[in-house]
Motif scaffolding. Structure first.
Motif, PDB file in Angstrom:
ATOM      1  N   ASP A 135       0.809  -1.221   0.000  1.00  0.00           N
ATOM      2  CA  ASP A 135       0.000   0.000   0.000  1.00  0.00           C
ATOM      3  C   ASP A 135       0.840   1.268   0.000  1.00  0.00           C
ATOM      4  O   ASP A 135       0.301   2.371  -0.143  1.00  0.00           O
ATOM      5  N   VAL A 136       2.157   1.135   0.182  1.00  0.00           N
ATOM      6  CA  VAL A 136       3.032   2.315   0.246  1.00  0.00           C
ATOM      7  C   VAL A 136       3.161   2.946  -1.139  1.00  0.00           C
ATOM      8  O   VAL A 136       3.335   2.252  -2.149  1.00  0.00           O
ATOM      9  N   LEU A 137       3.076   4.256  -1.183  1.00  0.00           N
ATOM     10  CA  LEU A 137       3.324   5.017  -2.404  1.00  0.00           C
ATOM     11  C   LEU A 137       4.737   5.588  -2.310  1.00  0.00           C
ATOM     12  O   LEU A 137       5.004   6.474  -1.492  1.00  0.00           O
ATOM     13  N   GLY A 138       5.641   5.068  -3.115  1.00  0.00           N
ATOM     14  CA  GLY A 138       7.028   5.486  -3.019  1.00  0.00           C
ATOM     15  C   GLY A 138       7.766   4.670  -1.983  1.00  0.00           C
ATOM     16  O   GLY A 138       7.595   3.455  -1.888  1.00  0.00           O
ATOM     17  N   ASP A 139       8.562   5.348  -1.162  1.00  0.00           N
ATOM     18  CA  ASP A 139       9.377   4.682  -0.149  1.00  0.00           C
ATOM     19  C   ASP A 139       8.882   5.009   1.255  1.00  0.00           C
ATOM     20  O   ASP A 139       8.363   6.107   1.490  1.00  0.00           O
ATOM     21  N   PRO A 140       9.043   4.094   2.205  1.00  0.00           N
ATOM     22  CA  PRO A 140       8.746   4.428   3.599  1.00  0.00           C
ATOM     23  C   PRO A 140       9.547   5.653   4.038  1.00  0.00           C
ATOM     24  O   PRO A 140      10.725   5.795   3.691  1.00  0.00           O
ATOM     25  N   ASP A 141       8.899   6.543   4.763  1.00  0.00           N
ATOM     26  CA  ASP A 141       9.478   7.807   5.230  1.00  0.00           C
ATOM     27  C   ASP A 141       9.750   8.797   4.097  1.00  0.00           C
ATOM     28  O   ASP A 141      10.347   9.844   4.320  1.00  0.00           O
ATOM     29  N   GLY A 142       9.285   8.473   2.894  1.00  0.00           N
ATOM     30  CA  GLY A 142       9.470   9.392   1.767  1.00  0.00           C
ATOM     31  C   GLY A 142       8.183  10.049   1.316  1.00  0.00           C
ATOM     32  O   GLY A 142       8.119  10.621   0.228  1.00  0.00           O
ATOM     33  N   GLY A 143       7.164   9.998   2.159  1.00  0.00           N
ATOM     34  CA  GLY A 143       5.854  10.499   1.759  1.00  0.00           C
ATOM     35  C   GLY A 143       5.742  12.004   1.657  1.00  0.00           C
ATOM     36  O   GLY A 143       4.935  12.522   0.880  1.00  0.00           O
ATOM     37  N   PHE A 144       6.547  12.720   2.437  1.00  0.00           N
ATOM     38  CA  PHE A 144       6.443  14.177   2.405  1.00  0.00           C
ATOM     39  C   PHE A 144       6.840  14.706   1.027  1.00  0.00           C
ATOM     40  O   PHE A 144       6.221  15.639   0.512  1.00  0.00           O
ATOM     41  N   ARG A 145       7.842  14.090   0.427  1.00  0.00           N
ATOM     42  CA  ARG A 145       8.239  14.499  -0.924  1.00  0.00           C
ATOM     43  C   ARG A 145       7.120  14.214  -1.915  1.00  0.00           C
ATOM     44  O   ARG A 145       6.859  15.006  -2.828  1.00  0.00           O
ATOM     45  N   VAL A 146       6.438  13.087  -1.751  1.00  0.00           N
ATOM     46  CA  VAL A 146       5.296  12.758  -2.618  1.00  0.00           C
ATOM     47  C   VAL A 146       4.229  13.844  -2.502  1.00  0.00           C
ATOM     48  O   VAL A 146       3.678  14.311  -3.501  1.00  0.00           O
ATOM     49  N   ALA A 147       3.942  14.258  -1.267  1.00  0.00           N
ATOM     50  CA  ALA A 147       2.932  15.296  -1.042  1.00  0.00           C
ATOM     51  C   ALA A 147       3.353  16.622  -1.658  1.00  0.00           C
ATOM     52  O   ALA A 147       2.567  17.294  -2.336  1.00  0.00           O
ATOM     53  N   MET A 148       4.618  17.018  -1.427  1.00  0.00           N
ATOM     54  CA  MET A 148       5.073  18.314  -1.922  1.00  0.00           C
ATOM     55  C   MET A 148       5.164  18.332  -3.449  1.00  0.00           C
ATOM     56  O   MET A 148       4.855  19.347  -4.084  1.00  0.00           O
ATOM     57  N   ASN A 149       5.602  17.223  -4.061  1.00  0.00           N
ATOM     58  CA  ASN A 149       5.629  17.177  -5.519  1.00  0.00           C
ATOM     59  C   ASN A 149       4.222  17.334  -6.091  1.00  0.00           C
ATOM     60  O   ASN A 149       4.024  17.986  -7.125  1.00  0.00           O
ATOM     61  N   THR A 150       3.256  16.728  -5.426  1.00  0.00           N
ATOM     62  CA  THR A 150       1.864  16.861  -5.860  1.00  0.00           C
ATOM     63  C   THR A 150       1.400  18.310  -5.750  1.00  0.00           C
ATOM     64  O   THR A 150       0.801  18.868  -6.677  1.00  0.00           O
ATOM     65  N   LEU A 151       1.694  18.935  -4.615  1.00  0.00           N
ATOM     66  CA  LEU A 151       1.246  20.315  -4.400  1.00  0.00           C
ATOM     67  C   LEU A 151       1.975  21.291  -5.324  1.00  0.00           C
ATOM     68  O   LEU A 151       1.371  22.273  -5.776  1.00  0.00           O
ATOM     69  N   ASN A 152       3.255  21.051  -5.615  1.00  0.00           N
ATOM     70  CA  ASN A 152       3.974  21.937  -6.526  1.00  0.00           C
ATOM     71  C   ASN A 152       3.367  21.928  -7.916  1.00  0.00           C
ATOM     72  O   ASN A 152       3.390  22.940  -8.627  1.00  0.00           O
ATOM     73  N   LEU A 153       2.809  20.775  -8.333  1.00  0.00           N
ATOM     74  CA  LEU A 153       2.133  20.714  -9.623  1.00  0.00           C
ATOM     75  C   LEU A 153       0.772  21.387  -9.559  1.00  0.00           C
ATOM     76  O   LEU A 153       0.393  22.140 -10.460  1.00  0.00           O
ATOM     77  N   PHE A 154       0.028  21.129  -8.490  1.00  0.00           N
ATOM     78  CA  PHE A 154      -1.361  21.583  -8.453  1.00  0.00           C
ATOM     79  C   PHE A 154      -1.525  23.017  -7.948  1.00  0.00           C
ATOM     80  O   PHE A 154      -2.561  23.620  -8.202  1.00  0.00           O
TER      81      PHE A 154
END
Length: 384
Positions: free
Chosen positions: A216-235
């Motif tokens: 269920d992990v998206l990306g790497d464990p403990d790497g979720g903040f980057r996933v969130a910020m990359n999403t927000l930088n696009l949107f």
């Protein structure tokens, strides 16, 4: 050619989208129930291949899409944007199995997605997330159990799956957050609708030992903040595009009204105070549009200053839309506040974008941080 002039094909596409929004999507939006997911509208976005276009788009195309839909039907724009926001973590960081399971359903408009980041005490400060992911060592599972609450989540509690950001490492700040894809039917996950000034659902999610695994992990464990910020930088720039679409709709309504409405012996547009007001509205709208396009182009080019540009675009465009819609209401008078008037609708819609995906004050903080970081880098040493 000026840097941000649109190609004729882009201009024609935007015009087609405006017509599509007004003629095909707005009737579906008007049949929807406020505060509920309008699944026929989401399905129409899939049937018209707009969701497919969304996931194949660069940042500039995404902005053109959102701006054009917002002009003709804000509900359709929001439904599309929320599908993108909730699914982009899957697009950028999901496994092949996760993508195969969910993306075709999202693109077709059959599955509704949600981006679950905010919490009761962690909205603007996303690194302060408190939703806990405790290791689940029972029977050698090797996964986690999620416990806590998410709040002010668009499409909750009606989404089919959530991209959830939870703390996997205590005391690590942004470096201790993991992104998970959590189906809505996962045991222990419940939701409550919140009564908000919004045409789409916004709710709270309660996680009571919700099981998640490494699958269920998206990306790497403990790497979720980057996933969130990359999403927000696009949107974030495209939130600005949504705002620009609303501002342009309000501006056009004001132009039409002041050209036809007579007072004091002539049309309102002949009053200098009115003409100057409309000129100011138009100038601010165009400035916001160009800043949004500049931020989107920077994202598409992989520029280093994307966080700053995204924040600037979101800040200026949402504040501008608030100003333009309010000014248009003032020029119309009481009729603009009558239920069903385009400006009454826009007046309700325009307030929230100044808060979500990082409030105006947060955008200023990001901009200042990026400016000082660049200044320190240029000077080769930080200021004391």
């Amino acid at each position: 050619m000026p840097v941000f002039s649109l190609e004729p094909a882009q201009t024609a596409w935007c015009a087609q989208l405006r017509t599509l929004a007004a003629e095909r999507l707005r009737p579906l939006a008007e049949k929807g129930e406020p505060g509920r997911v309008n699944r026929p509208l989401v399905a129409a976005l899939g049937e018209l291949r707009l969701l497919e276009r969304l996931f194949g788009a660069g940042a500039l195309e995404l902005c053109l899409l959102r701006e054009s839909l917002a002009y003709g039907c804000t509900e359709a724009e929001t439904a599309l944007a929320l599908q993108g926001l909730g699914s982009y973590p899957l697009v950028q960081a999901g496994s092949a199995a996760q993508r195969e399971r969910w993306l075709p359903e999202v693109v077709a408009g059959r599955a509704v997605a949600a981006f679950a980041l905010s919490e009761p005490d962690a909205g603007s400060d996303a690194a302060a997330l408190a939703l806990k992911a405790v290791p689940d060592r029972a029977e050698g599972r090797g996964g986690w159990r999620l416990s806590g609450e998410k709040r002010w989540i668009s499409n909750a509690p009606e989404a089919d799956f959530y991209t959830v950001f939870a703390r996997t490492t205590e005391g690590a700040g942004a470096r201790g957050v993991t992104a998970f894809l959590v189906p809505a039917d996962r045991p222990g996950l419940t939701g409550t609708a919140l009564e908000m000034l919004s045409p789409h659902p916004i709710g709270a999610l309660n996680f009571d030992d919700v099981p998640v695994t490494r699958d269920d992990v998206l990306g790497d464990p403990d790497g979720g903040f980057r996933v969130a910020m990359n999403t927000l930088n696009l949107f974030r720039p495209s939130v600005g595009a949504f705002a620009v679409g609303m501002a342009q709709a309000a501006l056009d309504a004001a132009l039409g009204h002041t050209a036809r409405r007579t007072a004091f012996g002539g049309p309102l547009k002949d009053l200098q105070s009115v003409a100057h007001q409309v000129a100011e509205m138009a100038t601010r709208t165009e400035a916001a549009r160009l800043l949004v396009y500049a931020a989107a182009a920077a994202y598409d080019e992989g520029a280093e200053d994307v966080p700053k540009r995204s924040a600037m675009a979101k800040l200026l465009a949402t504040e501008t839309a608030q100003y333009v819609v309010d000014a248009a209401v003032q020029l119309h008078g009481a009729r603009a506040l009558q239920r069903g008037h385009v400006l009454e609708h826009l007046y309700r819609e325009v307030r929230a974008p100044r808060i979500y995906e990082g409030a105006t004050e947060v955008q200023r903080t990001i901009i200042a941080k990026e400016l000082y970081a660049k200044d320190a880098k240029d000077a080769k040493e930080p200021y004391a």
